[in-house]
Enzyme design. Structure first.
Site, PDB file in Angstrom:
ATOM      1  CB  CYS A   1      -0.927   0.008   1.202  1.00  0.00           C
ATOM      2  SG  CYS A   1      -1.972  -1.446   1.284  1.00  0.00           S
TER       3      CYS A   1
ATOM      4  CG  ASN B   1      -6.971  -0.817   1.152  1.00  0.00           C
ATOM      5  OD1 ASN B   1      -6.147  -0.607   0.270  1.00  0.00           O
ATOM      6  ND2 ASN B   1      -6.615  -1.122   2.384  1.00  0.00           N
TER       7      ASN B   1
ATOM      8  CG  HIS C   1      -3.293   3.270   2.211  1.00  0.00           C
ATOM      9  ND1 HIS C   1      -3.797   2.937   0.975  1.00  0.00           N
ATOM     10  CD2 HIS C   1      -3.351   2.143   2.970  1.00  0.00           C
ATOM     11  CE1 HIS C   1      -4.144   1.658   0.990  1.00  0.00           C
ATOM     12  NE2 HIS C   1      -3.892   1.165   2.177  1.00  0.00           N
TER      13      HIS C   1
HETATM   14  O1  UT7 Z   1      -4.178  -1.430   3.348  1.00  0.00           O
HETATM   15  C1  UT7 Z   1      -3.251  -1.955   4.248  1.00  0.00           C
HETATM   16  C2  UT7 Z   1      -3.502  -1.470   5.605  1.00  0.00           C
HETATM   17  N1  UT7 Z   1      -4.713  -2.048   6.094  1.00  0.00           N
HETATM   18  C3  UT7 Z   1      -5.352  -1.494   7.057  1.00  0.00           C
HETATM   19  O2  UT7 Z   1      -4.950  -0.454   7.540  1.00  0.00           O
HETATM   20  C4  UT7 Z   1      -6.570  -2.199   7.632  1.00  0.00           C
HETATM   21  C5  UT7 Z   1      -6.640  -1.971   9.105  1.00  0.00           C
HETATM   22  N2  UT7 Z   1      -7.681  -2.708   9.785  1.00  0.00           N
HETATM   23  C6  UT7 Z   1      -8.998  -2.460   9.658  1.00  0.00           C
HETATM   24  O3  UT7 Z   1      -9.397  -1.681   8.812  1.00  0.00           O
HETATM   25  C7  UT7 Z   1      -9.936  -3.092  10.644  1.00  0.00           C
HETATM   26  O4  UT7 Z   1      -9.167  -3.874  11.549  1.00  0.00           O
HETATM   27  C8  UT7 Z   1     -11.041  -3.970  10.017  1.00  0.00           C
HETATM   28  C9  UT7 Z   1     -12.057  -3.088   9.308  1.00  0.00           C
HETATM   29  C10 UT7 Z   1     -10.442  -4.965   9.074  1.00  0.00           C
HETATM   30  C11 UT7 Z   1     -11.797  -4.721  11.127  1.00  0.00           C
HETATM   31  O5  UT7 Z   1     -12.325  -3.824  12.082  1.00  0.00           O
HETATM   32  P1  UT7 Z   1     -12.010  -4.012  13.639  1.00  0.00           P
HETATM   33  O6  UT7 Z   1     -12.728  -2.947  14.333  1.00  0.00           O
HETATM   34  O7  UT7 Z   1     -10.524  -4.066  13.815  1.00  0.00           O
HETATM   35  O8  UT7 Z   1     -12.681  -5.416  13.931  1.00  0.00           O
HETATM   36  P2  UT7 Z   1     -12.097  -6.647  14.766  1.00  0.00           P
HETATM   37  O9  UT7 Z   1     -11.313  -7.538  13.903  1.00  0.00           O
HETATM   38  O10 UT7 Z   1     -11.505  -6.189  16.053  1.00  0.00           O
HETATM   39  O11 UT7 Z   1     -13.450  -7.421  15.146  1.00  0.00           O
HETATM   40  C12 UT7 Z   1     -14.460  -6.806  15.989  1.00  0.00           C
HETATM   41  C13 UT7 Z   1     -15.675  -7.692  16.037  1.00  0.00           C
HETATM   42  C14 UT7 Z   1     -15.369  -9.139  16.414  1.00  0.00           C
HETATM   43  O12 UT7 Z   1     -16.470  -9.623  17.168  1.00  0.00           O
HETATM   44  P3  UT7 Z   1     -16.412  -9.671  18.783  1.00  0.00           P
HETATM   45  O13 UT7 Z   1     -15.238 -10.542  19.103  1.00  0.00           O
HETATM   46  O14 UT7 Z   1     -16.230  -8.240  19.220  1.00  0.00           O
HETATM   47  O15 UT7 Z   1     -17.745 -10.236  19.150  1.00  0.00           O
HETATM   48  C15 UT7 Z   1     -15.344  -9.852  15.088  1.00  0.00           C
HETATM   49  O16 UT7 Z   1     -15.691 -11.208  15.179  1.00  0.00           O
HETATM   50  O17 UT7 Z   1     -16.306  -7.743  14.759  1.00  0.00           O
HETATM   51  C16 UT7 Z   1     -16.400  -9.109  14.302  1.00  0.00           C
HETATM   52  N3  UT7 Z   1     -16.141  -9.137  12.860  1.00  0.00           N
HETATM   53  C17 UT7 Z   1     -17.105  -8.978  11.952  1.00  0.00           C
HETATM   54  N4  UT7 Z   1     -18.427  -8.810  12.062  1.00  0.00           N
HETATM   55  C18 UT7 Z   1     -19.137  -8.655  10.921  1.00  0.00           C
HETATM   56  C19 UT7 Z   1     -14.943  -9.245  12.243  1.00  0.00           C
HETATM   57  N5  UT7 Z   1     -15.121  -9.169  10.906  1.00  0.00           N
HETATM   58  C20 UT7 Z   1     -16.436  -8.999  10.702  1.00  0.00           C
HETATM   59  C21 UT7 Z   1     -17.226  -8.834   9.548  1.00  0.00           C
HETATM   60  N6  UT7 Z   1     -18.563  -8.661   9.696  1.00  0.00           N
HETATM   61  N7  UT7 Z   1     -16.697  -8.829   8.313  1.00  0.00           N
END
Ligand code: UT7
Length: 334
Positions: A123, A290, A259
């Protein structure tokens, strides 16, 4: 010791002379993806800011999208393609590992046998390319460098992976870097943290794929939350360092183009930098997703088209991702 080498001498300053982009044509709304990952449109919008993303059709290859974006950038720069004497392509999704796609792109553009090579900084690739190009122009190894950021991440995205299926996208952005009377590209702040190599990566390498019983694409996998925390905290510091090294205060900035990884990361960085209200912020991710190396030129080009970024504006570009690798610079909008 005999003979003395002629020194290589370049231009006093370098700047972005033109920019162009190509969006993959297929609009993929969240609703198309949610069933396979047990998610919802609301969750995706809330957590990432993405409403829909662009995915490429089979005809929209890395080369095709790059050539289209480049033609616009060359036209915007007001130069002839024959004046391009180097082509740098930043990508991680050109599936043919060798030769570099840059040579094919240069040929299709009708350039006059320029130096042409690919770089891999995920990226952060476009900002790496702009920094290299600026140094090349000032160092004398090239006068007009075409820098392309291009991805077809849909090819290496697992549509059943909850952590990545809704994020990645396809497109190309290009910029011409060339001589200028005034500095148009500020000092780069860049670096890497290889200790976090595994946070975003392809699941396996091609040798593992070949010997697998059930061969499948080596899709991207990401520890999203760890990347999120790194990006939101560490990159805000890098953004501030970049302004400091450029001698620009946040008040003097017109445009902020981070980004397009996640709208919440963008907001966290803007808050942490205390960006004044007049600074226009790129929010291309909402409809583009992205697109890794292509995300910054796509976002900046949209802001120019929408009148949010004007020629001569000062724009802070900051790119970060797999590696982990990052690069940032302040540029004058062409
Ligand atoms: O381009 C390169 C650089 N990339 C980035 O900078 C990406 C950085 N990361 C992100 O954008 C975020 O981490 C994501 C958007 C990918 C995910 O968001 P998050 O707030 O970090 O979610 P998380 O992985 O901490 O998960 C939170 C909750 C979990 O449930 P519990 O344990 O709180 O009950 C997950 O199981 O959301 C759940 N979850 C989902 N729910 C619905 C994880 N993925 C999903 C999903 N749909 N797709």
């Amino acid at each position: 010791m005999t003979g003395s080498l002629a020194p290589s001498t370049g231009q006093r300053h370098a700047a972005l002379l033109g920019i162009g982009s190509y969006r993959a044509s297929r609009v993929v709304p969240n609703s198309e993806l949610v069933d396979a990952i047990d998610s919802s449109d609301e969750w995706i919008q809330q957590r990432s800011g993405i409403k829909s993303r662009r995915w490429a059709t089979p005809e929209e290859t890395v080369q095709m999208m790059s050539v289209n974006a480049s033609r616009k950038a060359i036209e915007h720069a007001g130069i002839d393609v024959a004046q391009v004497d180097a082509v740098i392509v930043a990508t991680v999704s050109h599936m043919l590992q060798t030769p570099a796609v840059a040579t094919a792109i240069a040929h299709e553009l009708g350039a006059d046998r320029p130096a042409a090579f690919d770089i891999s900084a995920a990226c952060a690739g476009f900002c790496h390319g702009v920094s290299l190009a600026s140094d090349m122009v000032r160092g004398g190894s090239a006068k007009h460098v075409l820098v392309i950021g291009v991805e077809r991440l849909s090819d290496i995205t697992d549509v059943t992976d909850r952590g990545t299926a809704f994020i990645f996208a396809d497109g190309a952005g290009a910029a011409v870097v060339g001589p200028s009377d005034e500095p148009g590209i500020g000092p780069v702040v860049w670096g890497s943290d290889g200790e976090q190599f595994d946070l975003i990566r392809q699941r396996e390498d091609w040798r593992d794929v070949i010997v697998a019983e059930d061969p499948r694409m080596p899709h991207l996998v990401m520890q999203g939350n760890a990347v999120f925390r790194w990006a939101a905290f560490e990159m805000a510091k890098v953004a501030q360092q970049t302004l400091d090294r450029s001698g620009i205060s946040a008040d003097q900035l017109d445009v902020f183009v981070p980004h397009q990884a996640n709208m919440r990361i963008t907001d966290a960085m803007a808050r942490s930098m205390k960006l004044p209200a007049h600074v226009r912020i790129a929010r291309d991710i909402a409809e583009q997703g992205n697109s890794s190396a292509a995300s910054i030129p796509l976002a900046l080009d949209r802001m120019i088209a929408d009148g949010e970024a004007r020629s001569g504006d000062l724009a802070l570009l900051i790119a970060f991702g797999a590696g982990l690798a990052y690069a940032a610079q302040v540029v004058r909008v062409p």
